[in-house]
Design a protein around this motif. Structure first.
Motif: not given
Ligand code: FAD
Ligand code: SF4
Lengths: 555, 439
Positions: A2, A5-8, A10-11, A151, A285, A288, B140, B149-150
């Motif tokens: 894995y 991505n931007d989300f992770d 950023n988090f 997640q 998901i 993915f 999340y 997913t993103n």
């Protein structure tokens, strides 16, 4: 593997800032020490005997070379040049300054890592099979589900202040290397009659003061309902788990008190309402995440006969016997690198060693590494043609100890050397046992044998599931070690049985040797492992040997 | 300052519940409180209360508080979440020892307010709370819930907002009503569906659309036409919405969540009605994109099965995942107690234009080549037996209309039924027919 991505990204960055804010609020007096505690713990920061300890999350143990190098760098920048890999597939730094914690977290964030929820009364870092993606017997790679759970549990608003810590483990193989029956929730991939893959759910397992083997809550939950299902379990636990007594606060006690059927009823009441609302996770998901973990292209590896290499080097052969495991692709093997050199601290690796491991993974092994819960490092996919090179490089870095699964591959908690709660030393005991059997040169003859040592009743060293378990206690100011036999953390889960009264530190070694001699003398043949022998003969021959005839005082 | 300081997304304020009579949960279960009385009370819950027992009272309550005895005790978060899940739409307050660092947990679990003692407020003054209010933490859980997913909703603190009620919107004398959101599901990056409680006395026929929206920036309602996707007998209204990145309404509407109030003009209209068609044997429905909405209502209405023997629902989208909303509802038909027995009379025909799929291409081409009839093993369209409805982009409507007309079908309308009817799924340029402008 894995990739964030931007989300992770950023988090994680936000959480670093959040932690800086929390430290500031503590300094400003907005938060009391008591209030700061759960926040600090949820960022992996413990207060140990000599200093702060930072526990860094390695979700399901998986790493790449970049991350491993950063872990090495951090150990040099902020610690004493080494790190300690733990039984929960994490890494701990034992000598961290509070003022530098936020900087460490920022350095971790650079390589998509963090220390979130590695401690505290929340859902902890999810663990998995260290052979995931490589194991021969795997039904599916469990890491997409582990990542999904990572997640979902990360920063969960409802579950950050649970009665007690909450541990989840996932395996994709029927042969359980992740000790799922000893977790609050254990998930195991299974196929239903239609051939569809889902998960079997165990609940309420655990070690600690009151060890319990997890019980089956469901034989099959489809992947599209896994989050709803896990959510329902933890929802019930958060509401009804005991909060009046810290030692009775784990979910295993709630299950004991409610009974499995009533617990199941309450969980399903919630689950049924969630299930009707949505599928969680969505099939998108799941797909993915499965794509993220799609295996490397194994077809590029050449056919290679390892036997020919072995003829040329006996030490290689010796090492291969214990440290290589078959891979699901015939041209690959799984390499286990032992961090248990006799005389050294189990699970410790120096920055230099971490870099060697990173280099090897990058050059020869598809840039993948995994920390095992037995505190070793795995190279899950190694083309057979590279084994010799890898072995030689490991040897140069003092990493070629050939003892995986053997007497000296001991799991030990930090014990009195670092841990505030410890009632006895454990690392020195581990060192002593390993060194002793090394001198005796009987390790190979003894064969597979797991020794696990905890420095107090909290059982972080998993002594309950050691074939030989050792628990260090404090008896009127004197260290006293209890021995348990027959524990097993695999799918054949057993909690070890106590032999009887404990031993002082100087008598312990003799008792362990006696136990092993009983086995060596009386086993049918070399194929009968210690554990099988124990299961056949039971506790009494061992007791007789270590305590003498009833009535004969041992001490 | 009163004993309690209230924290909402606007910062500190004083306690507006002071005049409310406090009721204990055990009393609510035993005493026969009237509806009016419940509306004016404040229900105080301990954090070990079995909130499931309150379910039938929740519609009448609008002030509930849950106790937080210590910073370590997170039971209240689970209770809040459960109350919201059970359908509680009023204001929810976390009372007691709530740390400033728990603002995120409280709001994301469903609380609108936090009440702390003035003593605690002195130690944790407003600026510290304001930092939390302003600092948006992506979650999340929301991301997973949305199926994405993103991405995550970039909206700040979605859940904590004044629980708006209809009076606050001041809809009196406008003819408009409020409708409370009960559920939101994100389907793709560009679409979501949502359900609202059905306003009292609101009637419509399956296939019709209404004007719904949110308060606009100028304070006036910003409304757009939306087909109702729920059938006329349902006690909630469901909608399926596009997300236009800079669209005045949908750029906001995409962030709604349970408990929000939307504005609705309770006058439904439209041409896609069973009554606009002459009797026939087969009904063909042609949709593209969100144009499937009215048909999703119609196929859930038993009346359609009384009037037609076979229903052919064709839905054309760009990508396979765009089909999911429609597909998921079609799949529920067989399990629906009301219409389940008719499930085998529905022929669902999804087609996709931009990805490989078993039926690829524009529906007009599949019609012209006869592919659709071959695939479904049906005879071609004939004026004697067949009726049709169209709802899609302007292009789709135009092409299908032409095709139907060459097959001899004539266009009907609300007041003079004929062989087919059409509705545009949206308006291509900005509101040329005056629909969907604020007024
Ligand atoms: C009779 C009727 C029924 C409708 N029913 C629905 C419905 O059930 N669901 C729904 O999402 N919308 C529906 N619409 C469209 C809706 O009224 C709005 O246009 C839409 O919500 C976007 O609003 P906006 O303010 O964000 O952007 P607007 O300013 O209204 O639209 C900007 C542009 O986006 C495009 N656009 C708008 N809506 C869509 C759409 N649905 N599909 C593709 N492109 C679009 C158009 O080119 C439009 O000019 C309907 C419209 C009409 C006339
Ligand atoms: S078992 Fe006890 S001594 Fe060992 S690490 Fe855990 S708490 Fe510390």
């Amino acid at each position: 593997m894995y990739s964030y991505n931007d989300f992770d990204k950023n988090f994680v960055r936000q959480r670093v800032n959040e932690f800086r804010g929390q430290v500031q609020r503590r300094i400003d007096g907005v938060l009391t020490e008591e209030e700061f505690l759960p926040l600090r713990l949820q960022n992996g920061l413990y207060m140990q005997i000599h200093s702060y300890m930072l526990r860094v999350a390695i979700p399901y143990g998986t790493l790449n070379s970049k991350k491993m190098r950063q872990l090495a760098l951090i150990s040099e920048k902020y610690d004493k040049g080494y790190g300690h890999f733990t039984t929960r597939q994490n890494i701990q730094y034992n000598w961290i300054k509070l003022s530098e914690v936020a900087d460490v977290l920022a350095d971790l964030a650079e390589v998509d890592m963090h220390a979130i929820q590695t401690s505290g009364n929340c859902i902890r870092n999810v663990t998995s099979d260290h052979f995931a993606g490589a194991a021969v017997d795997e039904i599916e790679d469990p890491r997409p589900v582990a990542e999904l759970l990572r997640q979902w549990s990360t920063g969960h608003p409802e579950y950050a202040f649970l009665p007690r810590k909450f541990k989840i483990a996932v395996t994709g193989s029927p042969h359980d290397r992740a000790a799922i029956a000893f977790h609050d929730i254990g998930l195991c991939a299974v196929r239903n009659d239609d051939g569809e893959i889902g998960y079997k759910i165990y609940i309420g397992g655990g070690l600690g003061r009151m060890p319990r083997i997890g019980r089956v809550l469901s034989e099959f939950i489809p992947k599209t309902q896994l989050l709803n299902y896990v959510d329902s379990i933890i929802h019930v636990y958060n509401r009804f788990g005991r909060r009046d007594n810290k030692h009775r606060a784990r979910i295993k006690i709630l299950i004991d008190e409610l009974g499995l059927n009533e617990a199941r009823r309450q969980i399903y009441e919630h689950y049924n309402s969630l299930k009707n609302e949505s599928r969680l996770p969505s099939t998108d998901i799941i797909k993915f995440l499965m794509d993220e973990f799609s295996p490397p292209d194994f077809s590029t590896a050449k056919e290679h006969d390892l036997e020919k290499d072995f003829i040329r080097s006996l030490s290689l052969k010796n090492w291969a016997e214990t440290n290589l495991t078959s891979h699901r692709d015939p041209n690959h093997v799984i390499v286990s690198v032992s961090l248990k050199k006799p005389g050294a601290t189990p699970g410790d690796a120096t920055a230099k060693q971490m870099r060697v491991l990173a280099d090897l993974a990058q050059q020869y092994a598809y840039d993948e590494l995994c920390v095992s819960h037995e505190q070793n490092i795995i190279l899950p996919h190694v083309p057979k043609e590279h084994v010799v090179k890898i072995y030689n490089k490991l040897d140069e870095a003092d990493l070629a100890t050939s003892n995986i699964g053997m007497v000296s591959d001991i799991i030990s908690c930090p014990g009195m050397d670092y841990c505030k709660l410890a009632t006895a030393r454990s690392i020195p005991i581990a060192k002593q046992i390993a060194t002793r059997f090394c001198e005796l040169k009987t390790e190979r003859d003894i064969g597979p044998l797991k020794i696990k040592i905890s420095g107090c009743i909290n059982a972080c060293g998993h002594h309950h599931v050691g074939h030989i378990g050792i628990l260090g206690l404090d008896r009127r100011g004197v260290e006293n070690y209890q021995i348990t036999l027959g524990g097993d953390g695999t799918e054949d889960a057993h909690i070890g049985k106590r032999t009887g009264p404990g031993f002082s530190a100087d008598k312990l070694m003799e008792a362990i040797e006696t136990i092993i001699n009983v086995y060596l003398n009386d086993r049918k043949d070399r194929n009968e492992t210690f554990l099988n022998f124990y299961r056949r003969v039971g506790l009494s021959p061992f007791k007789l040997a270590i305590y003498g005839l009833p009535g004969t005082a041992y001490f | 300052m009163s004993e309690w300081v209230i924290i909402t997304n606007k910062g500190f304020s004083s306690d507006e519940w002071i005049g409310r009579s406090v009721i204990e949960p055990t009393n609510i279960l035993s005493d026969n409180f009237g509806e009016e009385q419940l509306k004016k009370s404040h229900l105080k819950l301990g954090n070990d209360f079995q909130v499931e027992t309150l379910k039938s009272f929740l519609p009448y309550l609008n002030a509930i508080s849950i106790e937080f005895p210590s910073e370590k005790d997170g039971r209240g978060f689970s209770l809040a979440r459960r109350l919201r899940q059970l359908g509680y739409l009023g204001v929810l307050r976390a009372t007691g020892h709530v740390m400033v660092d728990q603002y995120r947990h409280a709001t994301q679990s469903g609380f609108n307010q936090i009440a702390i003692s003035s003593k605690l407020a002195k130690r944790m003054p407003e600026p510290y709370w304001q930092q939390q209010i302003d600092g948006f933490t992506p979650s999340y859980q929301e991301k997973l819930q949305s199926g994405s997913t993103n991405s995550y909703s970039s909206k700040k603190n979605i859940l904590i907002k004044e629980a708006k009620n209809i009076q606050n919107l001041n809809l009196t004398n406008t003819g408009l009503v409020g409708a409370v959101v009960t559920k939101v599901i994100r389907w793709t990056d560009w679409s979501f569906s949502f359900r609202v409680a059905r306003p009292k006395n609101f009637r419509f026929q399956s296939g019709e659309f209404v004007m719904i929206g949110l308060p606009g920036n100028n304070g006036k309602p910003l409304l757009r036409a939306y087909s109702i996707t729920s059938p006329s007998w349902d006690d909630e209204l469901e909608f399926y919405s596009i997300i236009i990145p800079n669209g005045p309404l949908t750029s906001q509407l995409q962030h709604i969540s349970m408990g929000d109030t939307l504005i609705l003009n309770p006058k439904a209209t439209g041409t896609l009605l069973l009554d606009s068609l002459l009797p026939g044997k087969r009904l063909f429905m042609f949709a593209s994109g969100t144009g499937i909405a009215p048909f999703i209502s119609l196929i859930r209405d038993p009346e359609i099965y009384e009037k037609f023997e076979q229903i052919i629902l064709s839905h054309t989208c760009r990508e396979v995942k765009d089909l999911n909303y429609g597909k998921s509802i079609v799949e529920t038909i067989s399990k629906d107690p009301l219409i389940g027995e008719y499930a085998d009379r529905v022929f669902y025909y999804p087609t996709v234009t931009r990805e490989t799929f078993h039926t690829k291409g524009r529906i007009t081409d599949l019609l012209k080549t006869g592919q659709i009839f071959q695939d479904l093993q049906l005879t071609p369209i004939s004026r004697d037996t067949d009726r049709a409805m169209i709802c899609g982009s302007i292009g789709l409507n135009k092409d299908i209309k032409a095709f139907l007309e060459t097959s001899g079908l004539k266009e009907g309308a609300r007041n003079h039924p004929a062989e087919f009817v059409q509705e545009k799924a949206f308006v291509a340029s900005l509101n040329p027919i005056g629909l969907g402008r604020s007024f």
